[in-house]
Write an enzyme that holds these catalytic residues in place. Structure first.
Site, PDB file in Angstrom:
ATOM      1  N   TYR A 163       3.309   5.512  15.342  1.00 48.12           N
ATOM      2  CA  TYR A 163       2.055   4.781  15.162  1.00 48.12           C
ATOM      3  C   TYR A 163       0.872   5.599  15.680  1.00 48.12           C
ATOM      4  CZ  TYR A 163      -1.251   0.844  15.474  1.00 48.12           C
ATOM      5  OH  TYR A 163      -2.330   0.005  15.339  1.00 48.12           O
ATOM      6  N   ASN A 222      -7.151  -1.659   6.003  1.00 45.70           N
ATOM      7  CA  ASN A 222      -6.722  -2.299   7.236  1.00 45.70           C
ATOM      8  C   ASN A 222      -5.206  -2.470   7.347  1.00 45.70           C
ATOM      9  OD1 ASN A 222      -7.292  -4.064   9.717  1.00 45.70           O
ATOM     10  ND2 ASN A 222      -6.135  -5.461   8.399  1.00 45.70           N
ATOM     11  N   LYS A 261      -2.141   6.908  13.244  1.00 45.27           N
ATOM     12  CA  LYS A 261      -3.516   6.470  13.440  1.00 45.27           C
ATOM     13  C   LYS A 261      -4.432   7.639  13.779  1.00 45.27           C
ATOM     14  CE  LYS A 261      -3.231   2.066  12.574  1.00 45.27           C
ATOM     15  NZ  LYS A 261      -3.880   1.512  11.356  1.00 45.27           N
ATOM     16  N   VAL A 314       0.812  -1.222   0.000  1.00 41.34           N
ATOM     17  CA  VAL A 314       0.000   0.000   0.000  1.00 41.34           C
ATOM     18  C   VAL A 314       0.842   1.268   0.000  1.00 41.34           C
ATOM     19  CG1 VAL A 314      -1.952  -1.155   1.118  1.00 41.34           C
ATOM     20  CG2 VAL A 314      -0.264   0.059   2.524  1.00 41.34           C
ATOM     21  N   SER A 341      -6.859   3.288  15.534  1.00 45.52           N
ATOM     22  CA  SER A 341      -6.425   2.619  16.755  1.00 45.52           C
ATOM     23  C   SER A 341      -6.689   3.524  17.940  1.00 45.52           C
ATOM     24  CB  SER A 341      -4.931   2.288  16.692  1.00 45.52           C
ATOM     25  OG  SER A 341      -4.444   1.840  17.938  1.00 45.52           O
ATOM     26  N   ALA A 384       0.646   8.846  16.019  1.00 48.49           N
ATOM     27  CA  ALA A 384       0.421   9.996  15.144  1.00 48.49           C
ATOM     28  C   ALA A 384      -0.244   9.578  13.846  1.00 48.49           C
ATOM     29  CB  ALA A 384       1.752  10.691  14.860  1.00 48.49           C
TER      30      ALA A 384
END
Length: 268
Positions: free
Chosen positions: A172, A107, A176, A81, A159, A174
């Protein structure tokens, strides 16, 4: 659909809550939440395109589901992705196989190695943000024409780390948080095209990495005081948001987490 008394029928309720007959694309579907979403959608009667960075992993999932006694079908596609050419190839494969795309579940993600923010190298930051946030942008824009042509739904996996911010998980958290903000923005921009855009913010879910990290078994699906959920429980939330049962839900972030918490690791 209502009966002669004007009351909704059992069939109409089930139809609204179903993704039967839809075509869905699910990224990061080789295991964990993504695989659970694929299993749920296929069992409901959807045709599903699943992808991961490793063709072998996603092919094994597709083979298992296509051989199962379920009404939907699965097309496996290798896709990174963070690579826009790879994402464009995914979009072309999906449209070529099924002719349309109704549902998109972003996802794919990963937390990285972690550590205090001042010790995080630039390459580590870039990698985590690329897969978790830029990846959502890449995939969503690649499917924008297909989704907006006849309307549809997008569900992004954010999250609870993005809601609270977690020490040792700066990139992570930041990224999400950005996914949740992007969800609200896109919901506003695409409402006129009849595309609903929502997100889920899972807490601790018994995916393979979490089970290994916390040394726990898959929890039973009962008890309101649980701090760890099943991937299937997140998949059910995503299915609701993707279905017509959520026809008046857009720009929202739903948090399947058990009791309110601040994303602190559960005691095991």
């Amino acid at each position: 659909m209502t009966n002669e008394d004007g009351i909704r029928t059992q069939e109409s309720v089930r139809e609204l809550s179903s993704v039967d007959g839809e075509t869905a694309v699910i990224t990061g579907a080789s295991s964990g939440i993504g695989r659970a979403v694929a299993e749920t959608f296929v069992a409901d009667g959807a045709d599903v395109v699943i992808c991961s960075r490793t063709q072998e992993d996603v092919e094994s999932v597709a083979e298992e589901l296509n051989e199962a006694d379920v009404p939907g079908s699965v097309l496996p596609v290798e896709c990174d992705v963070t690579d826009r050419d790879s994402v464009e190839a995914l979009a072309e494969a999906a449209v070529e196989e099924f002719g349309e795309v109704d549902l998109l579940v972003n996802n794919a993600g990963g937390s990285g190695s972690g550590g205090p923010l001042h010790e995080v190298e630039g390459d580590e930051w870039d990698g985590v943000v690329d897969v978790n946030l830029t990846g959502v942008y890449n995939v969503t824009t690649a499917f924008s024409d297909a989704l907006r042509e006849d309307g549809g739904a997008v569900v992004n996996t954010a999250s609870m780390a993005g809601r609270y911010g977690v020490a040792g998980m700066g990139p992570y958290s930041a990224a999400k948080a950005g996914v949740s903000a992007l969800t609200r923005t896109l919901a506003d921009e695409w409402a006129g095209d009849d595309v609903r855009v929502n997100a889920v913010e899972p807490g601790f879910v018994a995916t393979p990495p979490v089970r290994e990290m916390l040394d726990v078994e898959m929890p039973e699906r009962e008890g309101a005081d649980r701090r760890i959920g099943q991937p299937d429980e997140i998949a059910d939330t995503i299915r609701f948001l993707a279905s017509d049962a959520a026809s008046f839900v857009t720009g929202q972030t739903i948090a399947p987490t058990g009791p309110p918490n601040t994303f602190e690791p559960p005691e095991v």
